[in-house]
Write a protein that holds these residues in place. Structure first.
Motif, PDB file in Angstrom:
ATOM      1  N   THR A   3     -28.084  16.739 -16.324  1.00 54.67           N
ATOM      2  CA  THR A   3     -27.439  15.453 -16.629  1.00 54.67           C
ATOM      3  C   THR A   3     -25.925  15.641 -16.726  1.00 54.67           C
ATOM      4  OG1 THR A   3     -27.649  15.778 -18.997  1.00 54.67           O
ATOM      5  CG2 THR A   3     -29.400  14.533 -17.926  1.00 54.67           C
ATOM      6  N   PHE A   6     -21.061   9.959 -17.443  1.00 56.57           N
ATOM      7  CA  PHE A   6     -20.462   8.989 -16.513  1.00 56.57           C
ATOM      8  C   PHE A   6     -19.797   7.892 -17.337  1.00 56.57           C
ATOM      9  CE2 PHE A   6     -23.957  10.982 -14.345  1.00 56.57           C
ATOM     10  CZ  PHE A   6     -23.520  11.163 -13.046  1.00 56.57           C
ATOM     11  N   VAL A   8     -18.967   3.959 -17.179  1.00 61.15           N
ATOM     12  CA  VAL A   8     -19.321   2.749 -16.413  1.00 61.15           C
ATOM     13  C   VAL A   8     -18.420   1.621 -16.898  1.00 61.15           C
ATOM     14  CG1 VAL A   8     -21.195   1.220 -15.742  1.00 61.15           C
ATOM     15  CG2 VAL A   8     -21.708   3.569 -16.405  1.00 61.15           C
ATOM     16  N   THR A  41     -26.662  10.660 -17.889  1.00 59.37           N
ATOM     17  CA  THR A  41     -27.833  10.534 -17.019  1.00 59.37           C
ATOM     18  C   THR A  41     -27.734  11.557 -15.884  1.00 59.37           C
ATOM     19  OG1 THR A  41     -29.145   8.979 -15.685  1.00 59.37           O
ATOM     20  CG2 THR A  41     -26.777   8.700 -15.584  1.00 59.37           C
ATOM     21  N   ALA A  46     -27.298   7.744 -12.031  1.00 55.08           N
ATOM     22  CA  ALA A  46     -25.972   7.199 -11.702  1.00 55.08           C
ATOM     23  C   ALA A  46     -26.029   6.412 -10.399  1.00 55.08           C
ATOM     24  CB  ALA A  46     -24.969   8.343 -11.590  1.00 55.08           C
ATOM     25  N   ARG A  47     -26.782   6.930  -9.426  1.00 54.03           N
ATOM     26  CA  ARG A  47     -26.933   6.178  -8.164  1.00 54.03           C
ATOM     27  C   ARG A  47     -27.645   4.854  -8.435  1.00 54.03           C
ATOM     28  NH1 ARG A  47     -29.187  11.306  -5.849  1.00 54.03           N
ATOM     29  NH2 ARG A  47     -31.157  10.229  -6.131  1.00 54.03           N
ATOM     30  N   CYS A  50     -25.224   2.310  -9.600  1.00 54.84           N
ATOM     31  CA  CYS A  50     -24.450   1.761  -8.464  1.00 54.84           C
ATOM     32  C   CYS A  50     -25.279   0.728  -7.697  1.00 54.84           C
ATOM     33  CB  CYS A  50     -24.041   2.879  -7.503  1.00 54.84           C
ATOM     34  SG  CYS A  50     -22.819   3.996  -8.178  1.00 54.84           S
ATOM     35  N   VAL A  59     -18.580   3.308 -11.471  1.00 52.47           N
ATOM     36  CA  VAL A  59     -19.311   4.382 -12.141  1.00 52.47           C
ATOM     37  C   VAL A  59     -18.551   5.663 -11.820  1.00 52.47           C
ATOM     38  CG1 VAL A  59     -21.512   5.615 -12.299  1.00 52.47           C
ATOM     39  CG2 VAL A  59     -21.489   3.157 -11.783  1.00 52.47           C
ATOM     40  N   LEU A  61     -18.053   9.722 -12.308  1.00 49.34           N
ATOM     41  CA  LEU A  61     -18.619  11.006 -12.755  1.00 49.34           C
ATOM     42  C   LEU A  61     -17.512  11.768 -13.469  1.00 49.34           C
ATOM     43  CD1 LEU A  61     -20.592  13.435 -12.787  1.00 49.34           C
ATOM     44  CD2 LEU A  61     -19.802  13.972 -10.475  1.00 49.34           C
TER      45      LEU A  61
END
Ligand SMILES: C[S@@+](CC[C@H](N)C(=O)[O-])C[C@H]1O[C@@H](n2cnc3c(N)ncnc32)[C@H](O)[C@@H]1O
Length: 505
Positions: A3, A6, A8, A41, A46-47, A50, A59, A61
């Motif tokens: 993990t 991220f 957001v 996560t 994360a994808r 999106c 988002v 990283l």
């Protein structure tokens, strides 16, 4: 599964909803900031944000965070990052730098320092130098220098997530897609759609509300029609991505089969309606969203319509039309709604909430948002005869629109401030233990202020109880204005993070 952290981001007014969205995705929120949420996560998570978040703008990283107060520390920080894990020689990159500190006197210079550090790193690894480009880079690097802290990260999406890919044409003053989604959530559209209700927008412009509503009702991922920067990154970033997209395709297919909702948009401008039509086609909804040219003065509910939600953002008064013309427009809209749409829910976004008085309807709840740089209010109504008001009544007599915060009686307001401080002292431990839960800080404790005040994180909700008939409307408005002035001040809440609702006891 490894993990990462991220960040957001979302526009002001959408963060609470974004936190709900993360909870629905099963993603842990580890921190909150004014511009967004920190989440932890894996890459698939994360994808997924999106692809599926209807509210997020970016988002990022997270790669690095440390103090930095000079060009040299920024360069060294950038040099320490293993860029070779992300950058293949043929890839392009861009650095978006925000903030200044120490001898970093401009974001442009900050971006140059990050670039220098990155190039030094790549050279030291014997790699070919990547090319920097401002447009559609393969690797968008985000850098932020605030209060002497440098953060470096990679923007997973590339273009902001509000750019869904279907709206290549817009009318005047289009709504941001993420804001349209936020309005739909606040107006309760997911529940209405689940029950098979319809949606109408009587000032539909380029059709943003209609398409966002159809995407929600049909379980269509908002990112299904666009690409993301991470799709071109090497390594484990894209492992499992084709399956994630295929699942989104499958869900849309199922959603299209299951949804019973119908969508109808009208606008007086024929060119705008044609643009909306093309946007709707691009989003693949031409069989269920109907748009047509119609002035609101002629607006009728189609005969076969069921009930549902009418959600719209008319000309704002200070933006598209003169205030007087806008007031007249709202009177006409109110008349149309009262005669055609009894039983429907209604949501209206406007920048001058006082204009809502002209509708002749009592609003049950209000939320504040930003549409670009414009502060706006969403007024929510149930169109029922019991909520009808005479539009020609004086403004004070109509309970629509949040009054401006103001103190009308210092002594009385001081009583409220003292009571709030005392209640907060009692609740301090509970709030510290569970800062994100709702805590009731006041519930009509003082007879003069018949409101409930609830704090959830950095958000405050003021619920006004309908005053008895013996209290003149003007006095009730003044007391509410005092609550709105005192409560955020005493509780240390941003006045913009206060929402208002009205209930009958
Ligand atoms: C703020 S824009 C709506 C933007 C829309 N939500 C979007 O995302 O594109 C307001 C729209 O109201 C339309 N309009 C203005 N006066 C109208 C009227 N009397 N009847 C119907 N539509 C009207 C304008 O043509 C404009 O497209």
């Amino acid at each position: 599964m490894k993990t990462d952290d991220f960040f957001v981001t979302a526009s002001w007014g959408l963060l609470e909803l974004l936190a709900d969205e993360m909870a629905a995705f099963g993603i842990e929120v580890t921190g909150r900031a004014s511009a967004g949420l920190w989440v932890r996560t894996d890459m698939a998570g994360a994808r997924g944000i999106c692809l599926w978040s209807r509210l997020a703008s970016r988002v990022t990283l997270h790669l690095h965070q440390a103090p930095a107060d000079s060009a040299d520390t920024v360069r060294r920080a950038a040099r320490a990052i293993p860029w070779e894990a992300w950058l293949r020689p043929e890839m392009t990159f861009r650095v978006r730098f925000q903030g200044t500190h120490g001898d970093i006197l401009s974001p442009r210079f900050g971006a140059q320092c990050v670039k220098d550090g990155l190039m030094e790193r790549v050279r030291s690894q014997g790699g070919a130098e990547p090319v920097m480009t401002p447009d559609q880079p393969d690797l968008p690097i985000q850098a932020r220098l605030r209060h002497g802290q440098l953060e470096l990260g990679l923007d997973m999406a590339g273009a902001s997530l509000h750019q869904r890919g279907y709206r290549s044409e817009a009318g005047e003053a289009p709504l941001r897609e993420t804001l349209a989604a936020g309005l739909l959530y606040r107006a309760g559209w997911p529940e209405v759609a689940k029950a098979g209700g319809d949606l109408a927008d009587s000032f539909c412009g380029s059709g943003t509300i209609l398409v966002e509503a159809a995407m929600m009702a049909t379980d269509t991922a908002p990112g299904l029609f666009r690409g993301f920067a991470f799709e071109g990154w090497p390594g484990a970033v894209t492992e499992g991505w084709p399956a994630q997209r295929a699942e989104a395709d499958e869900r849309r297919k199922q959603g299209l089969a299951d949804s019973r909702s119908r969508f109808r948009g009208t606008d007086m401008d024929g060119r705008v309606v044609a643009a909306a039509w093309r946007n709707i086609e691009r989003a693949g909804f031409s069989d269920r969203i109907h748009v047509e040219k119609c002035d609101v003065a002629e607006w009728r509910m189609p005969e076969k319509a069921r009930t549902g939600l009418i959600l719209t953002n008319p000309p704002y008064g200070n933006r598209l039309e003169s205030r007087e013309r806008a007031a007249e427009l709202f009177r006409i809209l109110g008349e149309r709604l009262r005669s055609e749409a009894v039983g429907w829910r209604f949501g209206l976004l406007l920048s001058e909430s006082e204009l809502g008085h002209q509708l002749g309807l009592r609003s049950r709840r209000q939320y504040r948002f930003y549409n670009g740089s414009l502060e706006t209010t969403l007024l929510l109504f149930d169109i029922r005869e019991s909520e009808f008001r005479q539009p020609e009544q004086s403004l004070e007599e109509l309970r629509t629109g949040i009054p401006e915060p103001a103190i009308h009686n210092e002594e009385r307001a001081a009583m409220l401030a003292n009571r709030l401080r005392k209640n907060r002292r009692h609740l301090r431990r509970r709030i510290n233990q569970a800062p994100d839960e709702s805590h009731c800080l006041y519930d009509a404790d003082i007879p003069e202020y018949a409101v409930r005040i609830t704090q959830t994180g950095k958000q405050l909700t003021v619920t006004e109880y309908a005053p008895p008939a013996s209290v003149p409307e003007k006095a009730a408005r003044q007391r509410l204005a005092e609550v709105l002035a005192v409560a955020p001040d005493v509780l240390g809440i941003d006045p913009g993070a206060v929402s208002y609702e009205y209930v009958r006891r």
